[in-house]
Scaffold this motif. Structure first.
Motif, PDB file in Angstrom:
ATOM      1  N   UNK A 240      90.932  13.351  19.657  1.00 29.48           N
ATOM      2  CA  UNK A 240      91.183  12.038  20.240  1.00 29.48           C
ATOM      3  C   UNK A 240      90.149  11.764  21.326  1.00 29.48           C
ATOM      4  N   UNK A 241      89.268  10.790  21.077  1.00 23.82           N
ATOM      5  CA  UNK A 241      88.247  10.447  22.070  1.00 23.82           C
ATOM      6  C   UNK A 241      88.886   9.723  23.257  1.00 23.82           C
ATOM      7  N   UNK A 242      88.356   9.968  24.439  1.00 19.82           N
ATOM      8  CA  UNK A 242      88.832   9.333  25.660  1.00 19.82           C
ATOM      9  C   UNK A 242      87.734   8.421  26.180  1.00 19.82           C
ATOM     10  N   UNK A 243      88.078   7.160  26.425  1.00 16.47           N
ATOM     11  CA  UNK A 243      87.144   6.173  26.929  1.00 16.47           C
ATOM     12  C   UNK A 243      87.536   5.770  28.355  1.00 16.47           C
ATOM     13  N   UNK A 277      92.700   5.921  30.292  1.00 18.37           N
ATOM     14  CA  UNK A 277      92.414   4.746  31.126  1.00 18.37           C
ATOM     15  C   UNK A 277      93.709   3.994  31.397  1.00 18.37           C
ATOM     16  N   UNK A 278      94.086   3.912  32.671  1.00 16.02           N
ATOM     17  CA  UNK A 278      95.322   3.217  33.028  1.00 16.02           C
ATOM     18  C   UNK A 278      95.219   1.714  32.908  1.00 16.02           C
ATOM     19  N   UNK A 279      93.995   1.168  32.973  1.00 14.12           N
ATOM     20  CA  UNK A 279      93.790  -0.272  32.836  1.00 14.12           C
ATOM     21  C   UNK A 279      92.835  -0.503  31.672  1.00 14.12           C
ATOM     22  N   UNK A 280      93.311  -1.223  30.665  1.00  8.49           N
ATOM     23  CA  UNK A 280      92.487  -1.433  29.479  1.00  8.49           C
ATOM     24  C   UNK A 280      92.833  -2.753  28.821  1.00  8.49           C
ATOM     25  N   UNK A 281      92.048  -3.119  27.807  1.00  8.73           N
ATOM     26  CA  UNK A 281      92.195  -4.400  27.137  1.00  8.73           C
ATOM     27  C   UNK A 281      93.280  -4.337  26.069  1.00  8.73           C
ATOM     28  N   UNK A 282      94.144  -5.371  26.074  1.00  5.20           N
ATOM     29  CA  UNK A 282      95.160  -5.535  25.026  1.00  5.20           C
ATOM     30  C   UNK A 282      95.175  -7.011  24.626  1.00  5.20           C
TER      31      UNK A 282
END
Length: 459
Positions: A240-243, A277-282
């Motif tokens: 699982x890649x982490x961005x 990432x706690x803040x990401x695009x949805x």
């Protein structure tokens, strides 16, 4: 002696004629509605017995309200009249005619000349916002400092010009404490202002320019870019890649998050429940939105296999952030530099949000406008909203900004969204699609989740 009548006694009574008169008025300026003067009256206390009247613009006499105080000299009183007409009739500096009436007794008229009122206007550096301005007034002569200016200002009018004084129109304004609050202005426009009062010369003009109405970059949360925090691992649990995600266009840095901290693990086996990432695009109302989550994370965190909703044992827990400014960290030592350059002063912050609360914890949204000059930072205005109420669909929120300093221009703005107000937040396990054979690689610990979209500054 017992029966003798007394000698005759003669009594002499002298009756003093009732008298009333007015004298010694203070200066009366055009626009002034109060006046002090002296009254001589030999009939006792004047309240209820004596009327003070002025000649009105209809050609009749009108009772004026007054208070009277004895001066220490017999039959002499100091009178303060209130509620007088601000100007004569017609609109001019015509004298104010006064008289005293005690029963059928009428004093001689007292004529008080009105003097021109020399109002001066001031527009401070921060007087003009985008759609309103604060213009203060004063009197040129120091000897008139005690005069209540508000009735004087109400008797005249504030005039505005946008062509350098070639033409003037009456402003829409309210008056309080010697200050005009002017509304209905056009953003990014140069104005001249002057005060006009019948019977007086117009005041010298002052100039001001209203602010523009800029919006925050990427306010719709449409643009995002990412960097690889942890990827291409050979171990089965590391597939699982982490961005690390950034809520900006590539190369821009207006918005910041805590993502560099929560994706900081770069060694060993990494899964979503150790690095994320706690803040990401949805998906948002239209296009993208920002999801801001409270996380459990950190190397050594183990996932609880019993399914979603368990508390588990994350090594660290921290709230999610989205704010205007810059962010850096070294391990758990973080530096948040709040605020970005911004030269307008909005009236409110508006946005749409969804929210899922864990353990009744609240989220918080803050907007702050500041003036930064050298080493001095002055807070000009602030607005804040806190709530623990969950919303499954996007809900609009407007946060008014209260300005405590209206003299300075803004140089910086801080807008900050916090997923939780708790210093020790609660997180629960959330099971993803990857099971045991893949090390539960896309599962994670999450607490409050705040999703925001369509951020807008209201002017």
């Amino acid at each position: 002696a017992m029966g003798k009548a007394s000698d005759p006694v003669t009594l002499r009574i002298e009756a003093a004629a009732l008298a009333v008169s007015l004298d010694n008025p203070a200066n009366l300026f055009v626009g002034q509605t109060e006046l002090e003067l002296d009254m001589s009256y030999n009939g006792g206390k004047p309240e209820g017995a004596v009327k003070i009247q002025y000649f009105n613009d209809r050609g009749t006499w009108t009772d004026a309200a007054y208070t009277a105080s004895a001066t220490g000299t017999d039959d002499l009183y100091h009178i303060t009249l209130t509620g007088l007409p601000a100007t004569g009739h017609p609109e001019s500096t015509s004298a104010l005619r006064l008289r005293a009436v005690a029963g059928s007794l009428i004093s001689e008229e007292l004529s008080v000349d009105r003097m021109p009122t020399d109002v001066r206007l001031t527009a401070t550096e921060g007087a003009a916002f985008a759609r309103h301005a604060y213009i203060s007034a004063s009197l040129q002569s120091a000897g008139r400092a005690a005069l209540n200016l508000d009735p004087v200002l109400a008797a005249g009018r504030l005039m505005l010009s946008t062509d350098g004084g070639s033409s003037w129109t009456a402003a829409t304004a309210t008056i309080a404490d010697g200050t005009f609050t002017v509304t209905g202005l056009t953003p990014a426009t140069a104005y001249s202002a002057r005060f006009e009062l019948a019977g007086c010369d117009p005041s010298p003009a002052v100039t001001f320019t209203t602010e523009a109405t800029p919006q925050l970059p990427n306010a719709g949360m449409e643009s995002w870019y990412s960097t690889d925090a942890y990827t291409h691992k050979s171990l089965w649990v590391g597939e699982t890649d982490i961005k690390c995600w950034y809520p900006n266009e590539s190369g821009q840095s207006f918005w910041a998050t805590r993502n560099p901290r929560t994706t900081g693990q770069t060694s060993g086996t990494t899964c979503h429940y150790t690095s994320y990432s706690g803040t990401l695009s949805v998906a948002g109302r239209n296009g993208n939105a920002a999801e801001i989550s409270t996380l459990g994370y950190g190397e050594g965190t183990t996932y609880t296999h019993t399914g979603s909703g368990s508390t588990g044992d994350p090594k660290k827990k921290i709230g999610g952030l989205l704010f205007t400014g810059t962010y850096s960290c070294s391990g758990d030592n973080e530096t948040r530099n709040l605020g970005q350059p911004f030269t307008a002063r909005p009236a409110a912050l508006s946005f749409y949000y969804k929210f899922s609360s864990v353990a009744s914890e609240s989220f918080r949204v803050t907007i702050i406008l500041e003036n930064r000059s050298g080493d001095t930072t002055t807070q000009l205005g602030k607005g804040e909203f806190t709530s623990s109420e969950s919303h499954d669909s996007f809900t609009k929120c407007d946060i008014p900004v209260t300005y405590t300093n209206k003299a300075l221009k803004a140089t910086h703005i801080t807008v900050m969204f916090e997923s939780t107000t708790s210093d020790s937040p609660t997180v629960l396990s959330k099971q993803g699609s990857k099971g045991a054979i893949n090390g539960y690689g896309d599962s994670r610990y999450v607490g409050n989740v705040l999703t925001v979209d369509d951020i807008e500054l209201i002017y």
